[in-house]
Design a protein around this motif. Sequence first.
Motif, PDB file in Angstrom:
ATOM      1  N   GLN A  31       0.824  -1.210   0.000  1.00  0.00           N
ATOM      2  CA  GLN A  31       0.000   0.000   0.000  1.00  0.00           C
ATOM      3  C   GLN A  31       0.861   1.265   0.000  1.00  0.00           C
ATOM      4  OE1 GLN A  31      -2.537  -0.561   3.418  1.00  0.00           O
ATOM      5  NE2 GLN A  31      -3.990  -1.838   2.291  1.00  0.00           N
ATOM      6  N   LEU A  32       1.879   1.292   0.862  1.00  0.00           N
ATOM      7  CA  LEU A  32       2.741   2.478   0.917  1.00  0.00           C
ATOM      8  C   LEU A  32       3.540   2.648  -0.367  1.00  0.00           C
ATOM      9  CD1 LEU A  32       3.977   2.276   4.619  1.00  0.00           C
ATOM     10  CD2 LEU A  32       2.357   3.898   3.646  1.00  0.00           C
ATOM     11  N   ASP A  33       3.944   1.547  -0.979  1.00  0.00           N
ATOM     12  CA  ASP A  33       4.666   1.634  -2.249  1.00  0.00           C
ATOM     13  C   ASP A  33       3.769   2.233  -3.330  1.00  0.00           C
ATOM     14  OD1 ASP A  33       7.118   1.154  -3.650  1.00  0.00           O
ATOM     15  OD2 ASP A  33       6.078  -0.429  -4.744  1.00  0.00           O
ATOM     16  N   ALA A  34       2.485   1.831  -3.350  1.00  0.00           N
ATOM     17  CA  ALA A  34       1.549   2.399  -4.327  1.00  0.00           C
ATOM     18  C   ALA A  34       1.353   3.895  -4.083  1.00  0.00           C
ATOM     19  CB  ALA A  34       0.212   1.663  -4.251  1.00  0.00           C
ATOM     20  N   ILE A  35       1.289   4.294  -2.819  1.00  0.00           N
ATOM     21  CA  ILE A  35       1.125   5.717  -2.485  1.00  0.00           C
ATOM     22  C   ILE A  35       2.333   6.514  -2.969  1.00  0.00           C
ATOM     23  CG2 ILE A  35       1.039   7.356  -0.558  1.00  0.00           C
ATOM     24  CD1 ILE A  35      -0.695   5.240   0.925  1.00  0.00           C
ATOM     25  N   VAL A  36       3.536   6.007  -2.693  1.00  0.00           N
ATOM     26  CA  VAL A  36       4.758   6.707  -3.115  1.00  0.00           C
ATOM     27  C   VAL A  36       4.807   6.814  -4.640  1.00  0.00           C
ATOM     28  CG1 VAL A  36       7.287   6.522  -3.187  1.00  0.00           C
ATOM     29  CG2 VAL A  36       6.063   6.148  -1.041  1.00  0.00           C
TER      30      VAL A  36
END
Length: 99
Positions: A31-36
């Motif tokens: 999820q955080l990778d997609a946000i970044v």
Amino acid sequence: MSEITPDLVRHLGVLARIQLSDDEVQRLTGQLDAIVDNIAKVSQVATPDVIATSHPIPLQNVCRADVVGETLTQAQALQNAPDAADGRFRVTAILGEEQ
């Protein structure tokens, strides 16, 4: 190449004082990778000549003129009060205060 790794997510959890399970670490890593990635995409198209907006449609407040109208007299305001004294509403004490 992914910028967010499970080790980074665990480190962020420690900094935030949040205990994360292995399942949570794996889920948050994706999820955080997609946000970044999405932030990087927006940063690529954001240019100095594009004005930042908080709303796509220009808004303005709609206000009426402030006109003084008829108001109640003190006697009218107190006429239906269950208890009044010295031209004021009389109420029971609260929070242990005594009058």
